[in-house]
Design a protein around this motif. Sequence first.
Motif, mmCIF file in Angstrom:
data_model
loop_
_atom_site.group_PDB
_atom_site.id
_atom_site.type_symbol
_atom_site.label_atom_id
_atom_site.label_comp_id
_atom_site.label_asym_id
_atom_site.label_seq_id
_atom_site.Cartn_x
_atom_site.Cartn_y
_atom_site.Cartn_z
ATOM 1 N N SER A 20 -6.719 -0.281 -2.617
ATOM 2 C CA SER A 20 -7.278 0.796 -2.087
ATOM 3 C C SER A 20 -6.290 1.936 -2.064
ATOM 4 C CB SER A 20 -7.328 0.308 -0.478
ATOM 5 O OG SER A 20 -6.054 0.106 0.113
ATOM 6 N N ALA A 21 -4.764 1.539 -2.411
ATOM 7 C CA ALA A 21 -3.908 2.667 -2.407
ATOM 8 C C ALA A 21 -3.929 3.260 -4.000
ATOM 9 C CB ALA A 21 -2.595 2.273 -2.267
ATOM 10 N N GLY A 22 -4.780 2.647 -4.727
ATOM 11 C CA GLY A 22 -4.892 3.226 -6.215
ATOM 12 C C GLY A 22 -4.181 2.597 -7.316
ATOM 13 N N GLY A 78 0.865 -1.361 0.009
ATOM 14 C CA GLY A 78 0.093 -0.026 0.171
ATOM 15 C C GLY A 78 0.863 1.330 0.028
ATOM 16 N N GLN A 79 1.804 1.374 0.845
ATOM 17 C CA GLN A 79 2.682 2.295 1.030
ATOM 18 C C GLN A 79 3.635 2.545 -0.344
ATOM 19 O OE1 GLN A 79 2.307 4.533 3.557
ATOM 20 N NE2 GLN A 79 3.637 5.761 2.308
ATOM 21 N N GLN A 132 -4.890 -4.206 -0.427
ATOM 22 C CA GLN A 132 -4.195 -2.959 0.022
ATOM 23 C C GLN A 132 -3.615 -2.175 -1.220
ATOM 24 O OE1 GLN A 132 -3.353 -1.969 3.072
ATOM 25 N NE2 GLN A 132 -4.492 -3.326 4.238
ATOM 26 N N LEU A 147 1.324 4.355 -2.918
ATOM 27 C CA LEU A 147 1.071 5.772 -2.458
ATOM 28 C C LEU A 147 2.029 6.419 -2.893
ATOM 29 C CD1 LEU A 147 -0.965 5.177 0.941
ATOM 30 C CD2 LEU A 147 -1.949 6.154 -1.388
ATOM 31 N N ASP A 148 3.409 6.037 -2.447
ATOM 32 C CA ASP A 148 4.466 6.750 -2.661
ATOM 33 C C ASP A 148 4.876 6.880 -4.103
ATOM 34 O OD1 ASP A 148 5.022 6.911 -0.043
ATOM 35 O OD2 ASP A 148 6.578 5.540 -0.115
ATOM 36 N N LEU A 187 2.455 6.942 -6.773
ATOM 37 C CA LEU A 187 1.411 7.789 -7.275
ATOM 38 C C LEU A 187 1.876 9.260 -6.758
ATOM 39 C CD1 LEU A 187 -1.594 5.529 -6.613
ATOM 40 C CD2 LEU A 187 -0.495 6.160 -8.875
ATOM 41 N N GLY A 188 2.412 9.526 -5.779
ATOM 42 C CA GLY A 188 2.668 10.905 -5.152
ATOM 43 C C GLY A 188 3.953 11.456 -5.770
#
Length: 288
Positions: free
Chosen positions: A54-56, A22-23, A51, A26-27, A29-30
């Motif tokens: 849900s993070a995209g 998940g992280q 996971q 997120l990292d 995509l950011g």
Amino acid sequence: MSEATARTSVVIPAFNESGSIGQVVLDLLGSAPWHEVLVIDDGSSDDTAAQAASAGACVIRHPYNKGNGAAVKSGIRRASGAYILILDADGQHQPADASRLVSFLGDYELVVGARSPGSQASLARRGGNAVLNAIASHLAAHRIPDLTSGFRAARRDCLMEFLHLLPNRFSTPTTTTLAFLRAGYSVRFESIDAVQRRGVSKVKLGSDGIRFFLTLVRVITIFSPLRIFLPISVAAFSSGAGYAVWTIATQSHVTNSSVLLIVVSVVIFLIGLVSEQIASLRFEGRGR
């Protein structure tokens, strides 16, 4: 750089990585506007898929565990971007490095994130990787600072040429690196610092190290057979000729063993020569 990332499909093979995936997504995509982020859940028994979703990420699920290489191949087949970025799901690869690798794909067909020695997991693993790198560099006739790094960016159309050669387990990086070099593609090794992974490594130093070595020999035999056959032929010939000289000097005759070794060396050399011609024909056919 943002233009390159916008054309890049990110492929993340994952097996029981619910604590980190998940992280990682997120990292990523950011950090940049990626074309898509694909997480291939290789038959996980935990909530890795949930996971990641849900993070995209877009999640592709295997019904059972097929292996890291099989997951990478599934991601490459499903990707729609012009470029492919492959990274591990354990959090050891940094988003800033991901964008940097992709930025070189205008000039190179393959860019490998070469880990610095200090950022690799353990002393034993560093030693094993150093041995593999040295053998691969000799056989490929090209300096390879990190043969087994799973962090790499490539042009998708080039990867598709070698998809049938990629193994289903942990030797995909080895195969792609050697295949690209032998095909005459431009390969760049970009230095990176890997961080401590989250969770436990799925790679076993003993069994997977042997598998990496056998894959290395197999791929070199496919693409540059004489790099394997010639040293064996020379060793057999030298042994036979040396033994013949010794028996002539000490016993005034040549033994059958000497003759056999020399004949075997010639046969091995001829097999290597024919194999080299077949390999050349394969690559001539690839360009048509």
